[in-house]
Design an enzyme around this catalytic site. Structure first.
Site, PDB file in Angstrom:
ATOM      1  CG  ASP A 196      -0.268  -0.367   2.533  1.00 45.98           C
ATOM      2  OD1 ASP A 196       0.978  -0.412   2.575  1.00 45.98           O
ATOM      3  OD2 ASP A 196      -0.987  -0.593   3.515  1.00 45.98           O
ATOM      4  CG  ASN A 220      -8.964  -1.111  12.217  1.00 43.43           C
ATOM      5  OD1 ASN A 220      -8.067  -1.774  11.710  1.00 43.43           O
ATOM      6  ND2 ASN A 220      -9.445  -0.014  11.650  1.00 43.43           N
ATOM      7  CG  HIS A 222      -5.912  -1.930   8.992  1.00 46.47           C
ATOM      8  ND1 HIS A 222      -6.083  -0.679   9.550  1.00 46.47           N
ATOM      9  CD2 HIS A 222      -4.577  -2.087   8.848  1.00 46.47           C
ATOM     10  CE1 HIS A 222      -4.906  -0.123   9.727  1.00 46.47           C
ATOM     11  NE2 HIS A 222      -3.963  -0.955   9.317  1.00 46.47           N
ATOM     12  CD  GLU A 280      -8.814   1.248   7.866  1.00 45.44           C
ATOM     13  OE1 GLU A 280      -8.829   0.367   8.760  1.00 45.44           O
ATOM     14  OE2 GLU A 280      -8.205   2.315   8.002  1.00 45.44           O
TER      15      GLU A 280
HETATM   16  C1  GLP Z   1      -0.542   0.611   8.579  1.00 38.82           C
HETATM   17  C2  GLP Z   1      -0.106  -0.261   7.391  1.00 38.82           C
HETATM   18  C3  GLP Z   1      -0.289  -1.729   7.716  1.00 38.82           C
HETATM   19  C4  GLP Z   1       0.344  -2.052   9.052  1.00 38.82           C
HETATM   20  C5  GLP Z   1      -0.311  -1.231  10.141  1.00 38.82           C
HETATM   21  C6  GLP Z   1       0.242  -1.518  11.524  1.00 38.82           C
HETATM   22  O1  GLP Z   1      -1.901   0.748   8.638  1.00 38.82           O
HETATM   23  N1  GLP Z   1      -0.853   0.052   6.195  1.00 38.82           N
HETATM   24  O2  GLP Z   1       0.276  -2.506   6.664  1.00 38.82           O
HETATM   25  O3  GLP Z   1       0.209  -3.416   9.332  1.00 38.82           O
HETATM   26  O4  GLP Z   1      -0.074   0.136   9.833  1.00 38.82           O
HETATM   27  O5  GLP Z   1       1.376  -0.750  11.761  1.00 38.82           O
HETATM   28  P1  GLP Z   1       2.437  -1.060  12.878  1.00 38.82           P
HETATM   29  O6  GLP Z   1       3.216  -2.228  12.392  1.00 38.82           O
HETATM   30  O7  GLP Z   1       3.301   0.175  12.960  1.00 38.82           O
HETATM   31  O8  GLP Z   1       1.695  -1.340  14.122  1.00 38.82           O
END
Ligand code: GLP
Length: 233
Positions: free
Chosen positions: A62, A128, A130, A135
């Site tokens: 993404d 949440n 995702h 989402e």
């Molecule tokens: C963002 C990214 C996800 C990732 C999430 C969690 O939303 N698009 O791919 O898994 O953050 O981030 P973190 O690993 O910093 O908790």
């Protein structure tokens, strides 16, 4: 779904690296990559390793809409600094969040995924539930698409930006259907903030309200969790 419990995120990074290394030795050529703090220890292992990725392809999940690649909070920048500067791939794909025609960019990205079937997809998980930026409520049938980020995700990402007004509100994300086509999926989750999402993912019903729960249907999904993230399972 295979669940591997580790002591902490460094042990998790080592475990994920060992799994990927073994698959590369068996001929894996396409890695699906993720951003966020979760894959950090894995990317450290990859940087420090002797592995050479110059005949491999990477496809990121993404990117924010509206952040140019030179913005330090863009996922282009993140990947460059955390992995590609040290370990270049033959080709690295990240969605273009600056594209004028975002619908065309989504179609282009789907073609990239079709042309380079993903051997191993790395995932983190949002608080949440995702995955990527899919989402809660996203159809399991989606391919690459434009996403309106939820308030919870905007708040969770706020720590990286000067103010909440600077946090992008939209992104381009690989869809759930594309993620599920990967041969193998390795999802990592660390810290108590992820405990509820981890429980819903592994023990709850498979539901579009918890995007990560779809992994229960994947034949080769591996979940690596530290003690804090595993507290409710
Ligand atoms: C963002 C990214 C996800 C990732 C999430 C969690 O939303 N698009 O791919 O898994 O953050 O981030 P973190 O690993 O910093 O908790």
């Amino acid at each position: 779904m295979q669940i591997i419990k580790v002591k902490d995120k460094n042990a998790g990074g080592k475990k994920a690296f060992a799994l990927i290394h073994a698959d590369i030795d068996q001929g894996a050529k396409v890695l699906g990559l993720a951003t966020g703090s979760t894959p950090g220890p894995l990317y450290s292992e990859m940087r420090a390793s002797r592995l050479d990725f110059s005949d491999m392809t990477s496809i990121n999940l993404d990117e924010y809409i509206g952040l140019p690649p030179e913005n330090p909070e863009s996922y282009h920048y993140f990947m460059q600094k955390n992995l590609f500067d040290a370990k270049p791939f033959r080709e690295s794909f990240v969605p273009d969040g600056m594209a004028n025609d975002l619908a065309a960019e989504c179609r282009r990205y789907d073609q990239v995924i079709k042309d380079h079937p993903i051997d191993i997809q790395i995932l983190g998980i949002g608080e949440n539930g995702h995955i990527g930026f899919n989402e809660p409520g996203t159809s399991f049938e989606t391919h690459t698409h434009r996403v309106q980020l939820t308030e919870s995700t905007i708040q969770a990402n706020r720590r990286f930006f000067a103010s909440v007004a600077d946090v992008p509100t939209e992104a381009i994300s690989m869809g759930i259907a594309s993620i599920m086509q990967s041969k193998k999926i390795i999802l990592m989750a660390y810290g108590e903030k992820k405990a509820k999402a981890v429980q819903a993912m592994v023990a709850g019903p498979v539901s579009e309200e918890v995007p990560a729960s779809v992994l229960q249907r994947h034949p080769q999904a591996i979940v690596i969790v530290d003690e804090a993230a595993a507290a409710m399972i």
